[in-house]
Write a protein that holds these residues in place. Structure first.
Motif, mmCIF file in Angstrom:
data_model
loop_
_atom_site.group_PDB
_atom_site.id
_atom_site.type_symbol
_atom_site.label_atom_id
_atom_site.label_comp_id
_atom_site.label_asym_id
_atom_site.label_seq_id
_atom_site.Cartn_x
_atom_site.Cartn_y
_atom_site.Cartn_z
ATOM 1 N N GLY A 1 0.772 -1.231 0.000
ATOM 2 C CA GLY A 1 0.000 0.000 0.000
ATOM 3 C C GLY A 1 0.804 1.283 0.000
ATOM 4 N N LEU A 2 2.091 1.210 -0.290
ATOM 5 C CA LEU A 2 2.939 2.398 -0.332
ATOM 6 C C LEU A 2 3.684 2.468 -1.663
ATOM 7 C CD1 LEU A 2 4.411 2.271 3.269
ATOM 8 C CD2 LEU A 2 2.574 3.753 2.426
ATOM 9 N N TYR A 3 3.589 3.628 -2.320
ATOM 10 C CA TYR A 3 4.123 3.768 -3.675
ATOM 11 C C TYR A 3 4.973 5.020 -3.813
ATOM 12 C CZ TYR A 3 0.576 0.313 -4.767
ATOM 13 O OH TYR A 3 -0.177 -0.831 -4.793
ATOM 14 N N GLN A 4 5.937 4.931 -4.747
ATOM 15 C CA GLN A 4 6.719 6.108 -5.122
ATOM 16 C C GLN A 4 6.929 6.088 -6.631
ATOM 17 O OE1 GLN A 4 10.483 6.032 -3.093
ATOM 18 N NE2 GLN A 4 11.412 4.645 -4.558
ATOM 19 N N ILE A 5 7.160 7.245 -7.202
ATOM 20 C CA ILE A 5 7.372 7.359 -8.638
ATOM 21 C C ILE A 5 8.764 6.837 -8.986
ATOM 22 C CG2 ILE A 5 8.235 9.732 -8.520
ATOM 23 C CD1 ILE A 5 6.626 10.238 -11.158
ATOM 24 N N THR A 6 8.904 6.263 -10.167
ATOM 25 C CA THR A 6 10.195 5.770 -10.656
ATOM 26 C C THR A 6 10.816 6.805 -11.596
ATOM 27 O OG1 THR A 6 9.212 4.728 -12.585
ATOM 28 C CG2 THR A 6 9.389 3.365 -10.582
ATOM 29 N N ASP A 7 12.056 6.556 -11.978
ATOM 30 C CA ASP A 7 12.702 7.415 -12.976
ATOM 31 C C ASP A 7 11.930 7.360 -14.292
ATOM 32 O OD1 ASP A 7 14.673 8.221 -11.210
ATOM 33 O OD2 ASP A 7 16.106 6.695 -11.868
ATOM 34 N N ARG A 8 11.412 6.197 -14.612
ATOM 35 C CA ARG A 8 10.599 6.053 -15.826
ATOM 36 C C ARG A 8 9.324 6.894 -15.725
ATOM 37 N NH1 ARG A 8 9.803 2.133 -20.088
ATOM 38 N NH2 ARG A 8 7.589 1.618 -20.363
ATOM 39 N N GLY A 9 8.728 6.953 -14.551
ATOM 40 C CA GLY A 9 7.557 7.789 -14.320
ATOM 41 C C GLY A 9 7.889 9.264 -14.486
ATOM 42 N N ARG A 10 9.041 9.664 -13.982
ATOM 43 C CA ARG A 10 9.486 11.058 -14.156
ATOM 44 C C ARG A 10 9.748 11.363 -15.630
ATOM 45 N NH1 ARG A 10 10.215 12.887 -9.063
ATOM 46 N NH2 ARG A 10 10.880 11.386 -7.506
ATOM 47 N N ALA A 11 10.302 10.402 -16.363
ATOM 48 C CA ALA A 11 10.542 10.588 -17.797
ATOM 49 C C ALA A 11 9.219 10.767 -18.544
ATOM 50 C CB ALA A 11 11.326 9.404 -18.368
ATOM 51 N N TYR A 12 8.210 10.007 -18.153
ATOM 52 C CA TYR A 12 6.886 10.158 -18.766
ATOM 53 C C TYR A 12 6.345 11.564 -18.522
ATOM 54 C CZ TYR A 12 1.888 9.967 -19.376
ATOM 55 O OH TYR A 12 0.602 10.269 -19.756
ATOM 56 N N LEU A 13 6.431 12.032 -17.289
ATOM 57 C CA LEU A 13 5.936 13.375 -16.968
ATOM 58 C C LEU A 13 6.702 14.459 -17.723
ATOM 59 C CD1 LEU A 13 5.311 13.257 -13.109
ATOM 60 C CD2 LEU A 13 3.611 13.292 -14.951
ATOM 61 N N ALA A 14 7.983 14.226 -17.958
ATOM 62 C CA ALA A 14 8.815 15.200 -18.662
ATOM 63 C C ALA A 14 8.601 15.156 -20.176
ATOM 64 C CB ALA A 14 10.290 14.970 -18.338
ATOM 65 N N GLY A 15 7.761 14.231 -20.635
ATOM 66 C CA GLY A 15 7.503 14.121 -22.066
ATOM 67 C C GLY A 15 8.553 13.337 -22.820
ATOM 68 N N GLU A 16 9.403 12.643 -22.091
ATOM 69 C CA GLU A 16 10.470 11.868 -22.711
ATOM 70 C C GLU A 16 10.027 10.453 -23.062
ATOM 71 O OE1 GLU A 16 13.528 12.050 -19.773
ATOM 72 O OE2 GLU A 16 13.690 14.227 -19.908
ATOM 73 N N LEU A 17 8.822 10.097 -22.653
ATOM 74 C CA LEU A 17 8.297 8.759 -22.863
ATOM 75 C C LEU A 17 6.838 8.901 -23.296
ATOM 76 C CD1 LEU A 17 9.108 5.754 -22.415
ATOM 77 C CD2 LEU A 17 8.169 5.963 -20.141
ATOM 78 N N ASP A 18 6.506 8.375 -24.449
ATOM 79 C CA ASP A 18 5.151 8.494 -24.994
ATOM 80 C C ASP A 18 4.244 7.426 -24.397
ATOM 81 O OD1 ASP A 18 2.956 8.026 -27.094
ATOM 82 O OD2 ASP A 18 3.942 9.857 -27.794
#
Length: 77
Positions: free
Chosen positions: A54-71
């Motif tokens: 029940g505990l989550y954190q964002i990954t580097d891949r998640g940050r890349a998605y938010l930055a528009g680096e991952l479609d």
């Protein structure tokens, strides 16, 4: 990817904290049950990590998605 997915990732990224679906629900106006379902999908896409039950954190891949680096289409492959 849904609007809720973006809100989850943004909230995790902005806070830099490990959060539960309950805390995310309070901060995003989505139900805890719905967020738990979406977090499972985000985990499958490797955009969030489950740190403990029940505990989550964002990954580097998640940050890349938010930055528009991952479609979003790349996530469905």
């Amino acid at each position: 990817m849904t609007q809720a997915d973006d809100r989850i990732l943004e909230t995790l990224s902005d806070s830099s904290l490990i959060l539960s679906p309950r805390v995310l629900a309070v901060n995003t106006d989505y139900s805890r049950h719905y967020l738990s379902t979406r977090l499972g999908k985000l985990r499958d896409a490797e955009l969030v990590d489950r740190i403990d039950e029940g505990l989550y954190q964002i990954t580097d891949r998640g940050r890349a998605y938010l930055a528009g680096e991952l479609d979003a289409e790349e996530l469905e492959e």
